[in-house]
Design an enzyme around this catalytic site. Structure first.
Site, PDB file in Angstrom:
ATOM      1  N   ARG A  50      43.449  50.045  52.582  1.00 23.59           N
ATOM      2  CA  ARG A  50      43.151  49.148  51.464  1.00 23.59           C
ATOM      3  C   ARG A  50      42.295  49.900  50.439  1.00 23.59           C
ATOM      4  NH1 ARG A  50      39.284  46.077  52.242  1.00 23.59           N
ATOM      5  NH2 ARG A  50      39.869  45.396  54.324  1.00 23.59           N
ATOM      6  N   TYR A 103      53.337  36.942  27.763  1.00 24.90           N
ATOM      7  CA  TYR A 103      54.083  36.737  29.010  1.00 24.90           C
ATOM      8  C   TYR A 103      53.571  35.464  29.709  1.00 24.90           C
ATOM      9  CZ  TYR A 103      55.736  37.580  33.759  1.00 24.90           C
ATOM     10  OH  TYR A 103      56.317  37.447  34.994  1.00 24.90           O
ATOM     11  N   ASP A 175      49.382  44.993  27.232  1.00 23.57           N
ATOM     12  CA  ASP A 175      50.426  44.946  28.250  1.00 23.57           C
ATOM     13  C   ASP A 175      51.589  45.778  27.707  1.00 23.57           C
ATOM     14  OD1 ASP A 175      52.607  44.348  29.853  1.00 23.57           O
ATOM     15  OD2 ASP A 175      52.042  42.248  30.148  1.00 23.57           O
ATOM     16  N   LYS A 200      59.243  46.826  36.087  1.00 28.46           N
ATOM     17  CA  LYS A 200      60.238  46.854  35.019  1.00 28.46           C
ATOM     18  C   LYS A 200      60.672  48.301  34.723  1.00 28.46           C
ATOM     19  CE  LYS A 200      59.172  42.511  35.281  1.00 28.46           C
ATOM     20  NZ  LYS A 200      58.176  41.860  34.416  1.00 28.46           N
TER      21      LYS A 200
END
Ligand SMILES: *Cc1c(COP(=O)(O)O)cnc(C)c1O
Length: 384
Positions: A50, A103, A175, A200
């Site tokens: 982690r 978004y 973004d 994406k």
């Protein structure tokens, strides 16, 4: 790496061959923990996954190199990256200013998940400098922008917006999912942080979720890194590796996405069935000049408004074959979507709602003549 050009960095940054075996591709470190040489004797700083994993480290180095950032952190999804960024930087009472076509998931995260913890959010037309100045408050900590925007491909002047935000004491987050760093480098234009849905264009093959935060300098790194460690929405090793592999072909893919989208936009602009073509590569697009200045290409996303209205838009979205009906974008295969019912269903009825006669295309890298033929047969099948 920083003296090499973009396509070279995309392939080599953070990707040195395995020192033990010479394997040209570093292995996928599919492990949850690392053996210590005596208590606290960490090899290369690795302890528990982690906190850190070598495959993830390689991706983070690659991401920072792509955006020209000082460092980067990678996450299990774009929204996980956004969440770590927001919770790392904001405190109760802070205000976030978003573009009015942000978004939908970002809007939902802020207004549904973070609002109960005392974060205030408002939206504004980011193309209007006076409107931004009026919407800024003493408590505004972050101005968050997306350009090109989703799904109407609006263009925001990053440098001009950063100047206004900084003058008011706010930081700027871009973004950069739609453009990708192959076309646009927000940190060089004055942004403080970049976020990505690497799901994406960066991953590029519709086979992995991921997200990233890229830092211009070391101001916010420790706070966001702490969230990554303390909450744990990290990229899994295989996911990080797939994203790294995708990134290596980003430059060549995005060039083809842009070329195909430009050809489709020009084809659509000449068809009477479409009342508006939303593509920044068309000189008729209101953001064309700013896009030409701040981007090195116009990208693979475009939207089309059907003159015959919402029913025709829906029917068209269901009538294509190569353009497959699905959410998401940025993969090598072409997709079509009907935003009001799909990607933007969560903002229907709000000030962020999308026109009901619009379909969105994520133009892939198939042969463009095949793509145009598919759109033509789609039009022929519907009643327009
Ligand atoms: C998809 C997307 C996100 C969210 O990313 P996930 O990987 O789906 O969590 C954020 N911003 C933009 C512009 C996106 O397209």
């Amino acid at each position: 790496m920083s003296d090499h050009s973009f396509a070279t960095r995309a392939i080599h940054a953070g990707q040195a061959p395995d020192p033990l075996t010479g394997a040209i591709i570093p292995p996928i470190y599919q492990a949850s923990t690392h053996v210590q040489d005596g208590i606290g004797g960490f090899r290369e700083g690795y302890e528990y996954n982690r906190a850190g994993n070598p495959t993830r480290s390689g991706l983070q180095t690659q991401l920072a190199a792509l955006e020209g950032g000082a460092s980067a952190l990678s996450f299990a999804s774009g929204l996980a990256a956004e969440d770590a960024l927001l919770r790392g930087i904001l405190k109760p009472g802070d205000h976030v200013l978003l573009g009015n076509d942000v978004y939908g998931g970002t809007y939902r995260l802020l207004t549904k998940v973070l609002a109960p913890w005392g974060i205030e959010t408002t939206t504004v037309e980011l193309g209007d400098a006076d409107a931004i100045r009026q919407a800024l408050r003493p408590e505004t900590r972050i101005v968050w922008l997306e350009t090109p925007s989703n799904p109407l491909l609006k263009i925001v002047d990053i440098a001009a917006t950063a100047e206004i935000a900084h003058a008011a004491g706010a930081i700027v987050v871009v973004d950069n999912t739609f453009a990708s760093p192959a076309l646009q480098l927000p940190l060089a234009l004055g942004a403080d942080l970049v976020v990505h849905s690497t799901t994406k264009y960066l991953g590029g093959h519709s086979d992995v979720l991921g997200g990233a935060v890229v830092f211009a300098d070391d101001r916010f790194y420790d706070q966001v890194k702490f969230q990554q460690f303390a909450v744990g929405a990290v990229s899994a090793p295989l996911d990080a590796w797939l994203t790294t592999r995708g990134i290596k072909t980003l430059a060549v893919r995005v060039r083809q996405h842009s070329e195909n989208a430009q050809a489709i936009a020009e084809w659509a602009a000449a068809r009477p069935e479409f009342e508006t073509v939303f593509y920044p590569g068309l000189s008729s697009h209101p953001g064309h000049e700013i896009a030409a200045r701040q981007m090195s290409g116009f990208g693979g996303m475009l939207s089309l408004a059907l003159a015959a209205g919402p029913d025709a838009a829906r029917a068209f979205a269901e009538s294509t074959e190569l353009f497959q009906l699905a959410e998401s974008l940025g993969g090598v295969e072409s997709l079509i979507g009907y935003p009001p019912d799909m990607t933007h269903a969560s903002v229907r009825g709000t000030s962020l709602a999308v026109p009901e006669n619009v379909v969105r295309l994520s133009v892939g890298i198939e042969d463009v003549a095949d793509l145009i033929a598919d759109l033509e047969q789609g039009l022929a099948r519907i009643d327009v």
